[in-house]
Design a protein around this motif. Structure first.
Motif, PDB file in Angstrom:
ATOM      1  N   VAL A 277       0.844  -1.193   0.000  1.00 48.45           N
ATOM      2  CA  VAL A 277       0.000   0.000   0.000  1.00 48.45           C
ATOM      3  C   VAL A 277       0.879   1.241   0.000  1.00 48.45           C
ATOM      4  N   GLU A 278       0.530   2.174  -0.865  1.00 49.70           N
ATOM      5  CA  GLU A 278       1.279   3.430  -0.899  1.00 49.70           C
ATOM      6  C   GLU A 278       0.875   4.261   0.309  1.00 49.70           C
ATOM      7  N   ILE A 279       1.861   4.769   1.052  1.00 49.59           N
ATOM      8  CA  ILE A 279       1.471   5.615   2.187  1.00 49.59           C
ATOM      9  C   ILE A 279       1.985   7.048   2.099  1.00 49.59           C
ATOM     10  N   LEU A 280       3.001   7.292   1.292  1.00 52.29           N
ATOM     11  CA  LEU A 280       3.452   8.693   1.226  1.00 52.29           C
ATOM     12  C   LEU A 280       4.263   8.998  -0.023  1.00 52.29           C
ATOM     13  N   GLY A 281       4.373  10.308  -0.304  1.00 50.07           N
ATOM     14  CA  GLY A 281       5.225  10.801  -1.373  1.00 50.07           C
ATOM     15  C   GLY A 281       6.412  11.501  -0.735  1.00 50.07           C
ATOM     16  N   CYS A 282       7.553  11.447  -1.420  1.00 52.32           N
ATOM     17  CA  CYS A 282       8.739  12.062  -0.823  1.00 52.32           C
ATOM     18  C   CYS A 282       9.768  12.395  -1.895  1.00 52.32           C
ATOM     19  N   GLY A 283      10.849  13.029  -1.491  1.00 52.35           N
ATOM     20  CA  GLY A 283      11.905  13.325  -2.440  1.00 52.35           C
ATOM     21  C   GLY A 283      12.866  14.365  -1.884  1.00 52.35           C
ATOM     22  N   MET A 284      13.921  14.632  -2.691  1.00 54.34           N
ATOM     23  CA  MET A 284      14.882  15.668  -2.310  1.00 54.34           C
ATOM     24  C   MET A 284      14.332  17.008  -2.782  1.00 54.34           C
ATOM     25  N   VAL A 285      14.308  17.990  -1.886  1.00 60.22           N
ATOM     26  CA  VAL A 285      13.731  19.297  -2.227  1.00 60.22           C
ATOM     27  C   VAL A 285      14.427  19.855  -3.478  1.00 60.22           C
ATOM     28  N   ASP A 286      13.639  20.216  -4.474  1.00 58.22           N
ATOM     29  CA  ASP A 286      14.181  20.752  -5.719  1.00 58.22           C
ATOM     30  C   ASP A 286      14.947  22.046  -5.435  1.00 58.22           C
ATOM     31  N   PRO A 287      16.169  22.186  -5.983  1.00 59.41           N
ATOM     32  CA  PRO A 287      16.954  23.410  -5.717  1.00 59.41           C
ATOM     33  C   PRO A 287      16.173  24.693  -6.054  1.00 59.41           C
ATOM     34  N   ASN A 288      15.303  24.621  -7.065  1.00 62.82           N
ATOM     35  CA  ASN A 288      14.488  25.802  -7.400  1.00 62.82           C
ATOM     36  C   ASN A 288      13.622  26.242  -6.216  1.00 62.82           C
ATOM     37  N   VAL A 289      13.088  25.261  -5.483  1.00 62.50           N
ATOM     38  CA  VAL A 289      12.229  25.577  -4.332  1.00 62.50           C
ATOM     39  C   VAL A 289      13.056  26.256  -3.244  1.00 62.50           C
ATOM     40  N   LEU A 290      14.261  25.709  -2.997  1.00 63.54           N
ATOM     41  CA  LEU A 290      15.132  26.320  -1.987  1.00 63.54           C
ATOM     42  C   LEU A 290      15.425  27.773  -2.365  1.00 63.54           C
ATOM     43  N   GLU A 291      15.779  27.989  -3.645  1.00 59.58           N
ATOM     44  CA  GLU A 291      16.104  29.356  -4.100  1.00 59.58           C
ATOM     45  C   GLU A 291      14.875  30.268  -3.991  1.00 59.58           C
ATOM     46  N   ASN A 292      13.692  29.754  -4.359  1.00 58.30           N
ATOM     47  CA  ASN A 292      12.453  30.554  -4.249  1.00 58.30           C
ATOM     48  C   ASN A 292      12.218  31.024  -2.821  1.00 58.30           C
ATOM     49  N   CYS A 293      12.715  30.252  -1.862  1.00 54.72           N
ATOM     50  CA  CYS A 293      12.497  30.595  -0.450  1.00 54.72           C
ATOM     51  C   CYS A 293      13.714  31.294   0.153  1.00 54.72           C
ATOM     52  N   GLY A 294      14.642  31.690  -0.712  1.00 58.53           N
ATOM     53  CA  GLY A 294      15.804  32.465  -0.244  1.00 58.53           C
ATOM     54  C   GLY A 294      16.882  31.627   0.417  1.00 58.53           C
ATOM     55  N   ILE A 295      16.990  30.364   0.007  1.00 54.77           N
ATOM     56  CA  ILE A 295      18.014  29.497   0.606  1.00 54.77           C
ATOM     57  C   ILE A 295      19.046  29.115  -0.453  1.00 54.77           C
ATOM     58  N   ASP A 296      20.310  29.185  -0.072  1.00 52.02           N
ATOM     59  CA  ASP A 296      21.404  28.900  -0.995  1.00 52.02           C
ATOM     60  C   ASP A 296      21.437  27.401  -1.305  1.00 52.02           C
ATOM     61  N   SER A 297      21.041  27.037  -2.549  1.00 47.33           N
ATOM     62  CA  SER A 297      20.921  25.617  -2.889  1.00 47.33           C
ATOM     63  C   SER A 297      22.284  24.973  -3.153  1.00 47.33           C
ATOM     64  N   LYS A 298      23.350  25.783  -3.212  1.00 52.83           N
ATOM     65  CA  LYS A 298      24.692  25.194  -3.363  1.00 52.83           C
ATOM     66  C   LYS A 298      25.185  24.698  -2.004  1.00 52.83           C
ATOM     67  N   LYS A 299      24.766  25.420  -0.970  1.00 48.00           N
ATOM     68  CA  LYS A 299      25.228  25.086   0.374  1.00 48.00           C
ATOM     69  C   LYS A 299      24.315  24.053   1.065  1.00 48.00           C
ATOM     70  N   TYR A 300      23.021  24.190   0.801  1.00 45.94           N
ATOM     71  CA  TYR A 300      22.054  23.363   1.536  1.00 45.94           C
ATOM     72  C   TYR A 300      21.312  22.389   0.629  1.00 45.94           C
ATOM     73  N   SER A 301      20.940  21.259   1.214  1.00 44.44           N
ATOM     74  CA  SER A 301      20.042  20.339   0.519  1.00 44.44           C
ATOM     75  C   SER A 301      19.031  19.833   1.552  1.00 44.44           C
ATOM     76  N   GLY A 302      17.982  19.183   1.063  1.00 45.62           N
ATOM     77  CA  GLY A 302      16.996  18.725   2.034  1.00 45.62           C
ATOM     78  C   GLY A 302      16.067  17.691   1.443  1.00 45.62           C
ATOM     79  N   PHE A 303      15.316  17.049   2.317  1.00 49.01           N
ATOM     80  CA  PHE A 303      14.277  16.146   1.827  1.00 49.01           C
ATOM     81  C   PHE A 303      12.931  16.569   2.394  1.00 49.01           C
ATOM     82  N   ALA A 304      11.887  16.115   1.685  1.00 44.41           N
ATOM     83  CA  ALA A 304      10.519  16.419   2.128  1.00 44.41           C
ATOM     84  C   ALA A 304       9.677  15.173   1.905  1.00 44.41           C
ATOM     85  N   PHE A 305       8.613  15.088   2.661  1.00 44.22           N
ATOM     86  CA  PHE A 305       7.678  13.970   2.469  1.00 44.22           C
ATOM     87  C   PHE A 305       6.297  14.446   2.879  1.00 44.22           C
ATOM     88  N   GLY A 306       5.291  13.726   2.394  1.00 42.89           N
ATOM     89  CA  GLY A 306       3.926  14.107   2.751  1.00 42.89           C
ATOM     90  C   GLY A 306       3.015  12.895   2.732  1.00 42.89           C
TER      91      GLY A 306
END
Ligand code: PHE
Length: 340
Positions: A277-306
């Motif tokens: 059974v599928e329970i969630l979606g996830c992935g590595m935060v797209d660098p575009n999203v980090l940049e849109n939120c004012g975060i340096d995507s060269k320095k930082y990375s992240g994951f998200a899930f829902g």
């Protein structure tokens, strides 16, 4: 005189006796009336002295009656409940409420992630286009923006539309805009999608999304975090698998399945026979999203899930119809208890 001492010595708490007393002395054919009738016959000379005596006699009878009557009344009202109350009968039970199954599951999920250092973040249910879609890298023509899925409140080409949020990813954007990495938070909340109501879909449901942004966060961190979560929620040994997927805001993206906890992988209605059974979606935060939120995507990375809380609860409690969660039938609700 004889009557006076009878009146003075009269005492009773019996309502019938008291009424007898009233009729005898104060009734329309009573002694007081009789004496006053006789009084009319006496000479004017005698009236002076007799009148005073008669009035005193009448007052004596009235005062006595009043005192005895009131005393008896107060006794009777006080004693009534005592006589009627049977202390040997069992008491009436008081129905206390219970937490909603969705609240129980939400609290359990929050508890598990808090052990890993995730805090809880919340945001508005009425959101602007930027926080629901644009900042999250949704292309202009993405179907999720379509009227089919989103409940729009205001269409505004210049300043951006206003809508009911379709996911709590909007809270991730708000969190990142307002602070500096590292971020480690989960976002529980109600979300809305324009779908026909059935056993498997509703126009609103509840999500918990998560975000972890720091230096050198990798897909391995994502996998281990979610693996730990599933072991805690569904029990040690629960199998998981990741399938490649697509979300505009993560790259790479995946969907995570768990071995069906109801049939334990043998195939049932819940997992439609596949054992997963599928329970969630996830992935590595797209660098575009980090940049849109004012975060340096060269320095930082992240994951998200829902994930949808309803889906998690369905699997945990074997609930087959989503509508039960919002019908408020106490026969359904009171089956669920927990110390959370
Ligand atoms: N926002 C996605 C949804 O509502 C879930 C998700 C969150 C997927 C984070 C990937 C990463 O379907």
């Amino acid at each position: 005189n004889q009557y006076s001492s009878e009146i003075e010595s009269f005492s009773s708490t019996n309502p019938a006796e008291i009424e007898q007393f009233r009729i005898r002395f104060l009734g329309s054919k009573g002694i007081v009336k009789e004496l006053f009738d006789a009084f009319r016959e006496v000479s004017n000379e005698e009236k002076k002295t007799l009148g005073k005596v008669l009035n005193e006699f009448k007052q004596l009878a009235e005062a006595k009656y009043k005192a005895v009557f009131e005393h008896s009344n107060s006794l009777n009202t006080n004693s009534k409940p005592v006589n009627k109350l049977d202390l040997s009968l069992p008491g009436t039970g008081i129905d206390i409420g219970s937490r909603h199954p969705l609240a129980l599951v939400r609290r359990e999920i929050v508890e598990i992630f808090s052990k890993l250092g995730f805090t809880v973040s919340e945001g508005p249910e009425i959101e602007d286009d930027w926080h629901i879609f644009s900042a999250l890298n949704f292309p202009e023509e993405h179907p999720a923006r379509d009227m089919q899925d989103t409940f729009f409140i205001k269409k505004d080409a210049e300043n951006g539309d206003i809508a009911l949020r379709t996911h709590t990813s909007s809270v991730q954007v708000r969190l990142m805009e307002q602070g500096k990495p590292p971020f480690r938070a989960i976002m529980p909340g109600r979300v809305y999608r324009n779908e026909a109501i059935s056993a498997r879909a509703h126009c609103f449901f509840h999500q918990i999304e998560g975000l972890y942004v720091d230096e050198k966060v990798s897909f391995a961190d994502l996998k281990q975090t979610l693996f730990y979560f599933v072991q805690e929620l569904y029990g040690t040994g629960t199998k998981v698998r990741f399938r490649p997927s697509y979300f505009p805001f993560t790259e790479p993206s995946a969907e995570m399945d768990i071995e069906c906890s109801i049939c334990k992988g043998d195939g049932c209605q819940m997992c439609k026979g596949s054992g997963w059974v599928e329970i969630l979606g996830c992935g590595m935060v797209d660098p575009n999203v980090l940049e849109n939120c004012g975060i340096d995507s060269k320095k930082y990375s992240g994951f998200a899930f829902g994930m949808g809380i309803e889906r998690i609860a369905n699997l945990k409690y074997e609930i087959k119809d989503l509508r039960l969660f919002s019908e408020n039938d106490v026969r359904f609700l009171k089956q669920y208890t927990s110390n959370l």
